[in-house]
Design a protein around this motif. Structure first.
Motif, PDB file in Angstrom:
ATOM      1  N   ARG A 101       0.825  -1.212   0.000  1.00 29.00           N
ATOM      2  CA  ARG A 101       0.000   0.000   0.000  1.00 29.00           C
ATOM      3  C   ARG A 101       0.854   1.254   0.000  1.00 29.00           C
ATOM      4  NH1 ARG A 101      -4.035  -2.153   4.752  1.00 29.00           N
ATOM      5  NH2 ARG A 101      -5.147  -3.711   3.493  1.00 29.00           N
ATOM      6  N   ASP A 102       2.114   1.106   0.424  1.00 25.66           N
ATOM      7  CA  ASP A 102       3.041   2.236   0.454  1.00 25.66           C
ATOM      8  C   ASP A 102       3.556   2.485  -0.966  1.00 25.66           C
ATOM      9  OD1 ASP A 102       5.329   3.873   0.653  1.00 25.66           O
ATOM     10  OD2 ASP A 102       5.714   3.185   2.700  1.00 25.66           O
ATOM     11  N   PRO A 103       3.357   3.688  -1.507  1.00 24.68           N
ATOM     12  CA  PRO A 103       3.809   3.969  -2.881  1.00 24.68           C
ATOM     13  C   PRO A 103       5.305   3.763  -3.083  1.00 24.68           C
ATOM     14  CG  PRO A 103       2.344   5.698  -2.086  1.00 24.68           C
ATOM     15  CD  PRO A 103       2.648   4.820  -0.913  1.00 24.68           C
ATOM     16  N   GLU A 104       6.127   4.077  -2.050  1.00 24.69           N
ATOM     17  CA  GLU A 104       7.569   3.902  -2.194  1.00 24.69           C
ATOM     18  C   GLU A 104       7.933   2.411  -2.289  1.00 24.69           C
ATOM     19  OE1 GLU A 104       9.854   5.889   0.725  1.00 24.69           O
ATOM     20  OE2 GLU A 104       9.117   7.897   0.207  1.00 24.69           O
ATOM     21  N   VAL A 105       7.224   1.588  -1.523  1.00 25.89           N
ATOM     22  CA  VAL A 105       7.484   0.146  -1.588  1.00 25.89           C
ATOM     23  C   VAL A 105       7.094  -0.387  -2.964  1.00 25.89           C
ATOM     24  CG1 VAL A 105       6.850  -2.104  -0.660  1.00 25.89           C
ATOM     25  CG2 VAL A 105       7.274  -0.188   0.899  1.00 25.89           C
ATOM     26  N   ARG A 106       5.948   0.058  -3.477  1.00 25.32           N
ATOM     27  CA  ARG A 106       5.524  -0.393  -4.816  1.00 25.32           C
ATOM     28  C   ARG A 106       6.550   0.008  -5.877  1.00 25.32           C
ATOM     29  NH1 ARG A 106       0.386   1.548  -3.275  1.00 25.32           N
ATOM     30  NH2 ARG A 106       0.553   3.293  -4.769  1.00 25.32           N
ATOM     31  N   ALA A 107       7.060   1.218  -5.770  1.00 30.70           N
ATOM     32  CA  ALA A 107       8.050   1.691  -6.742  1.00 30.70           C
ATOM     33  C   ALA A 107       9.333   0.870  -6.642  1.00 30.70           C
ATOM     34  CB  ALA A 107       8.338   3.172  -6.512  1.00 30.70           C
ATOM     35  N   ALA A 108       9.732   0.531  -5.399  1.00 29.84           N
ATOM     36  CA  ALA A 108      10.940  -0.272  -5.211  1.00 29.84           C
ATOM     37  C   ALA A 108      10.765  -1.667  -5.782  1.00 29.84           C
ATOM     38  CB  ALA A 108      11.296  -0.337  -3.733  1.00 29.84           C
ATOM     39  N   VAL A 109       9.592  -2.243  -5.600  1.00 33.25           N
ATOM     40  CA  VAL A 109       9.335  -3.579  -6.145  1.00 33.25           C
ATOM     41  C   VAL A 109       9.390  -3.540  -7.662  1.00 33.25           C
ATOM     42  CG1 VAL A 109       7.600  -5.398  -6.396  1.00 33.25           C
ATOM     43  CG2 VAL A 109       8.052  -4.403  -4.140  1.00 33.25           C
ATOM     44  N   ARG A 110       8.822  -2.497  -8.252  1.00 29.60           N
ATOM     45  CA  ARG A 110       8.905  -2.367  -9.715  1.00 29.60           C
ATOM     46  C   ARG A 110      10.361  -2.276 -10.162  1.00 29.60           C
ATOM     47  NH1 ARG A 110       4.234   0.991  -9.022  1.00 29.60           N
ATOM     48  NH2 ARG A 110       5.557   2.868  -9.000  1.00 29.60           N
ATOM     49  N   GLY A 111      11.179  -1.558  -9.376  1.00 29.62           N
ATOM     50  CA  GLY A 111      12.595  -1.459  -9.698  1.00 29.62           C
ATOM     51  C   GLY A 111      13.296  -2.805  -9.606  1.00 29.62           C
ATOM     52  N   LEU A 112      12.920  -3.611  -8.610  1.00 28.75           N
ATOM     53  CA  LEU A 112      13.507  -4.947  -8.474  1.00 28.75           C
ATOM     54  C   LEU A 112      13.098  -5.844  -9.627  1.00 28.75           C
ATOM     55  CD1 LEU A 112      13.092  -5.509  -4.623  1.00 28.75           C
ATOM     56  CD2 LEU A 112      15.259  -5.335  -5.874  1.00 28.75           C
ATOM     57  N   VAL A 113      11.845  -5.727 -10.062  1.00 29.12           N
ATOM     58  CA  VAL A 113      11.384  -6.524 -11.201  1.00 29.12           C
ATOM     59  C   VAL A 113      12.206  -6.182 -12.444  1.00 29.12           C
ATOM     60  CG1 VAL A 113       9.454  -6.909 -12.786  1.00 29.12           C
ATOM     61  CG2 VAL A 113       9.049  -6.863 -10.313  1.00 29.12           C
ATOM     62  N   LYS A 114      12.444  -4.897 -12.646  1.00 32.32           N
ATOM     63  CA  LYS A 114      13.233  -4.467 -13.802  1.00 32.32           C
ATOM     64  C   LYS A 114      14.668  -4.966 -13.688  1.00 32.32           C
ATOM     65  CE  LYS A 114      14.501  -0.341 -16.433  1.00 32.32           C
ATOM     66  NZ  LYS A 114      14.383   1.148 -16.510  1.00 32.32           N
ATOM     67  N   LEU A 115      15.228  -4.883 -12.472  1.00 35.35           N
ATOM     68  CA  LEU A 115      16.604  -5.330 -12.264  1.00 35.35           C
ATOM     69  C   LEU A 115      16.734  -6.835 -12.459  1.00 35.35           C
ATOM     70  CD1 LEU A 115      19.409  -4.251 -11.395  1.00 35.35           C
ATOM     71  CD2 LEU A 115      18.757  -4.751  -9.031  1.00 35.35           C
ATOM     72  N   ALA A 116      15.716  -7.586 -12.034  1.00 30.89           N
ATOM     73  CA  ALA A 116      15.750  -9.045 -12.143  1.00 30.89           C
ATOM     74  C   ALA A 116      15.646  -9.511 -13.583  1.00 30.89           C
ATOM     75  CB  ALA A 116      14.627  -9.666 -11.320  1.00 30.89           C
ATOM     76  N   GLY A 117      14.881  -8.800 -14.385  1.00 30.18           N
ATOM     77  CA  GLY A 117      14.700  -9.197 -15.771  1.00 30.18           C
ATOM     78  C   GLY A 117      13.781 -10.407 -15.907  1.00 30.18           C
ATOM     79  N   PRO A 118      13.326 -10.681 -17.139  1.00 27.60           N
ATOM     80  CA  PRO A 118      12.450 -11.839 -17.365  1.00 27.60           C
ATOM     81  C   PRO A 118      13.279 -13.118 -17.403  1.00 27.60           C
ATOM     82  CG  PRO A 118      12.884 -10.703 -19.424  1.00 27.60           C
ATOM     83  CD  PRO A 118      13.584  -9.909 -18.345  1.00 27.60           C
ATOM     84  N   PRO A 119      12.662 -14.300 -17.277  1.00 30.21           N
ATOM     85  CA  PRO A 119      11.243 -14.514 -16.992  1.00 30.21           C
ATOM     86  C   PRO A 119      11.015 -14.813 -15.508  1.00 30.21           C
ATOM     87  CG  PRO A 119      12.223 -16.548 -17.744  1.00 30.21           C
ATOM     88  CD  PRO A 119      13.339 -15.542 -17.675  1.00 30.21           C
ATOM     89  N   LEU A 120       9.795 -14.861 -15.083  1.00 29.76           N
ATOM     90  CA  LEU A 120       9.409 -15.248 -13.725  1.00 29.76           C
ATOM     91  C   LEU A 120       8.458 -16.430 -13.824  1.00 29.76           C
ATOM     92  CD1 LEU A 120       8.661 -11.821 -11.993  1.00 29.76           C
ATOM     93  CD2 LEU A 120      10.497 -13.387 -11.414  1.00 29.76           C
ATOM     94  N   PRO A 121       8.515 -17.376 -12.907  1.00 31.97           N
ATOM     95  CA  PRO A 121       9.601 -17.633 -11.951  1.00 31.97           C
ATOM     96  C   PRO A 121      10.550 -18.687 -12.518  1.00 31.97           C
ATOM     97  CG  PRO A 121       7.736 -18.979 -11.395  1.00 31.97           C
ATOM     98  CD  PRO A 121       7.326 -18.222 -12.640  1.00 31.97           C
TER      99      PRO A 121
END
Length: 433
Positions: A101-121
């Motif tokens: 629910r915290d916007p900063e946490v959501r933004a950080a998670v999006r950054g981690l997704v980008k850093l991790a790259g595809p595919p999941l999982p």
């Protein structure tokens, strides 16, 4: 990308809301974090994908087993620091939803997704047990769970456990005392059990979960009893039978591949259950206690040596450790020692003594880790790199859990007290006569 470590550190700290106490080395060779601290090595981006798919302990465990995460420096210090950062209930969708629910946490998670790259999982490591639908703790599922943990090769267990081949906590006078080896401390534990059971020549002992035959051999050789040892592991049974033959004890020791629920040739004078009851399960525990009670003669003794967890205020919220359940002891369950004592008494036993030996298990586990690390190259050849990594993580983390009083281990001495009321124990029980 030449600054993956700094980017990863920043994003993780945004999600967790606290500074990282460990240093990070990323897959691109970059490093970030406090100098001199243990280093968390992220060898591959797949580790991030695992954590994003399974935040918390299970995601970390999968990355560790796959070799995508490693630790350089003090393993125990690193695990101590990291354990406080993992989501307390990382697989709980409500906990994650609340954090997101915290916007900063959501933004950080999006950054981690980008850093991790595809595919999941990524695919699960081969060492993770594959679950089948159905009830737990049937004869079939218990045998499968035992086989997953114990049938990985006797040579591997010899490397880790040492010559004693005892897979439960030793009994130490003092770990730093002169002559206090793992082997002598394991001998002292077997002798302690024998004294508590008051074993004498001519008696019959049932050793439930006999492992590689250490207690059976000790009781027959040093106390002159006849022993029936039971295990669900084919490899353990083969090893124990050879050991019995080598000791010249085949006339006094019988090793069976058998479920405790199928033993029908009682009564026995004594029963030892050392590190086995953790596999029974909460729903079956009263049945387990009742079966052992029925197998004892009046006045017979049970020594139940069992790991315990700390009780929770809300027991309905208790969750089995995700890593342990998936990689180490499938379907294993820990109960508070009070629950164990209550179930034994409900089955008819009179509980006469409870000895807590928590610190002894921490010392034992640290010795096992030393053995594994000293024989690491051979260990990885005997099993697999992933399986060896499972063991190193599980034993080191378990040592810390015992040291911090998150779990304990207790020897419970219980008696099938006859109607006359005579327990057969001395008035001063800790003399063990």
């Amino acid at each position: 990308m030449a600054d993956a470590a700094l980017r990863l550190k920043s994003l993780v700290e945004q999600v967790l809301g606290v500074p990282l106490p460990v240093r990070i080395r990323a897959w691109d060779g970059s490093e970030a974090g406090p100098p001199g601290a243990p280093t968390l090595v992220v060898r591959d981006r797949r580790a991030l994908r695992r954590l994003l798919f399974k935040p918390g302990e299970l995601g970390l465990a999968r990355a560790w087993v796959a070799g995508e995460l490693d630790i350089e420096g003090d393993l125990y210090a690193a695990l101590d620091q990291i354990s406080g950062l993992v989501w307390e209930r990382g697989e709980d969708a409500r906990s994650l939803a609340q954090a997101l629910r915290d916007p900063e946490v959501r933004a950080a998670v999006r950054g981690l997704v980008k850093l991790a790259g595809p595919p999941l999982p990524p695919a699960r490591p081969a060492e993770e047990i594959r679950r089948s639908r159905g009830h737990l703790h049937t004869r079939r599922t218990d045998k499968r769970a035992i086989s997953h943990h114990y049938d990985v090769g006797n040579d591997f267990y010899e490397l880790v456990l040492g010559p004693s081949m005892v897979y439960s906590c030793a009994y130490w006078p003092a770990p730093e005392a002169e002559g206090a080896t793992l082997e002598t401390a394991q001998h002292d534990k077997l002798e302690l059990v024998s004294r508590k059971l008051a074993l004498r020549p001519g008696q019959r002992l049932l050793d439930v979960g006999c492992g590689w035959g250490s207690m059976a051999v000790h009781a027959a050789r040093d106390h002159g009893v006849s022993v029936v040892g039971i295990t669900l592991s084919q490899e353990q049974a083969a090893y124990a039978r050879k050991r019995v033959a080598d000791e010249g004890l085949t006339d006094r020791v019988e090793i069976r591949v058998q479920d405790y629920r199928d033993v029908t040739d009682g009564p026995f004078d004594a029963i030892s259950s050392i590190g086995m009851a953790e596999h029974v399960g909460a729903e079956k525990y009263l049945e387990y206690a009742g079966d052992l009670y029925a197998l004892l003669k009046p006045g017979g003794r049970l020594l139940n040596h069992q790991i315990a967890r700390r009780p929770h205020r809300d027991e309905s919220a208790y969750h089995v450790d995700a890593f342990i359940d998936a990689y180490v002891f499938p379907d294993g369950e820990l109960a508070p020692v009070g629950t164990t004592v209550a179930q034994l008494e409900r089955a008819g036993f009179e509980v006469r003594d409870v000895e807590a030996i928590r610190e002894h298990y921490a010392h034992t586990l640290r010795r096992w880790v030393v053995n594994l690390e000293a024989g690491w190259d051979r260990a990885t050849r005997l099993v697999s790199p992933g399986r060896a990594r499972v063991w190193r993580l599980y034993m080191a983390a378990s040592a810390l859990a015992f040291e911090h009083n998150r779990i304990g281990v207790n020897q419970v001495l219980a008696v099938k007290t006859p109607e006359s009321g005579g327990s057969g124990l001395p008035l001063r029980t800790r003399t063990w006569n």
